[in-house]
Scaffold this active site. Sequence first.
Site, short mmCIF file in Angstrom:
data_model
loop_
_atom_site.label_atom_id
_atom_site.label_comp_id
_atom_site.label_asym_id
_atom_site.label_seq_id
_atom_site.Cartn_x
_atom_site.Cartn_y
_atom_site.Cartn_z
N CYS A 1 -2.48 11.54 3.81
CA CYS A 1 -2.98 10.63 2.81
C CYS A 1 -2.93 11.33 1.59
CB CYS A 1 -4.35 10.07 2.97
SG CYS A 1 -4.58 9.26 4.58
N GLU B 1 0.92 -1.29 0.10
CA GLU B 1 -0.04 0.04 -0.15
C GLU B 1 0.92 1.21 -0.12
OE1 GLU B 1 -3.87 -0.14 0.92
OE2 GLU B 1 -3.97 -2.02 0.43
N HIS C 1 -4.06 1.80 7.85
CA HIS C 1 -2.37 2.12 7.37
C HIS C 1 -1.58 2.63 8.61
CE1 HIS C 1 -4.30 2.90 2.99
NE2 HIS C 1 -3.54 1.69 3.12
#
Length: 463
Positions: free
Chosen positions: A372, A179, A252
């Site tokens: 992000c 990711e 995350h």
Amino acid sequence: MIPKEAITTEVNFDGLVGPSHNYAGLAHGNLASALHGNQISNPRAAALQGIEKMRFLRSLGLTQGILPPQERPHVELLRQLGFCGSDHAIVERAYKDAPLVLAASYSSSAMWAANAATVSPSADTLDGKVHFTPANMVSSLHRSIEADATFDALSAIFFDKDRYSVHRPLPATSSFADEGAANHTRLCTREGTAHLFVHGRIGLDGKGVRPARFPARQTLEASRAISRRHMLQATSVYAQQSPKAIDAGVFHNDVISVGHHNVLLYHERAFLHEDETLQRLRAVLGPSFCEIRIREQELSLEDAVKSYLFNSQLVSPRSDGMLELIAPAEAEGNPNAFRALRRIQDTEHLPIAAVHFIDVRQSMNNGGGPACLRLRVELSPDELKCVNPNFIADDALLDALVTWVERHYRDRLHPSELRDPKLLQESRTALDALTKILHLGSSFYPFQRSGPAARASDSGRRG
Ligand code: SUG
């Protein structure tokens, strides 16, 4: 080999929010996405908030890059899954037969650029190049369709093969689920440089602890492979995320820690083995490593996820070496998060000089805070000169993007409206106009290459 220069610039490449930004609740384990699922989004406000964030970072004197939105719907995905006919017929059929698949094909999730790739600066790699591995994002359908276009975008931006190495994504299989930079932090001091890779899934050998409620996304195997292919000479430190944190909505690592230069700001529940992880970092980084540990007592995991305090950007715009924090407005609104930030700012020996609160609420509703939305790329002056300038923002470009968004984006979108054939057309018209603003030629997007007006590739450089 190109000689290395000591002074580097961190360029933040922000993902521009696409015209189909919507709340379909696709991200399992991401509490904000579940909470806002099936609500009405505002793509126009989402994109404008993102642009304002870029403008603010520029006002601090930072260099700001842009990653264009990807083409949505991803019609090719729908074709691969057996839908056929015209693009409009495919959308209509997918809406009836598989609405969540249609929503996946329409997701604007590439906006969260921290998941675009893992990046290694040239000072840390054996061949002296900046390395990029686009994330395969195989943990979810709507995100797995980002990888190829991310590779294309990074290849267009970092086209200079003498300075940049843009790898293909890792094999698209769950053993190598990756990711990107959301699970990677580079820390450096005078004593050394450490790359902290954090994974959530148990290893191929079955070792580790599984979360009970939500899926873990990043694999250790992926992180190790990236460290190898990027030829990292700086030390790689691998740590498992706390499964309890994942079950609390920390999908995350950048939802529970953030690092920059010599500073690591983290929650005491971030890592499964906190002591061991920190000791390894201390061994590389020495006494000037600055650990800012937030205790559960000060800010619970629940408040950390609600406020997204750790999804702040830590930046260094000042000449005195002090850092500034770009935090989500939600952290200002959460009393415990606000108090924790005050404490950090008021503690004399901590190098955080200012906290700025930013409104990216439309993105936050899908679980994406300020950090992000950006991919960090550390570049030497020479490397910066060799970045495709079309993707670097100045005020005039940001103004042009505001006008473009106001012209082409809807101000309300419900997932049920994804069936509207006009949305597909509007999105393509918007992206076509964007390629002109960014001087990307007329074949940057797949629809431009396959449409009747498709012309030979000419994605040239501005300036
Ligand atoms: O993968 N949300 C994203 C949010 C990603 C945030 N990125 C970082 N933490 N670096 C995700 O969970 C929601 C999409 C939707 O429902 O359409 C979503 O994918």
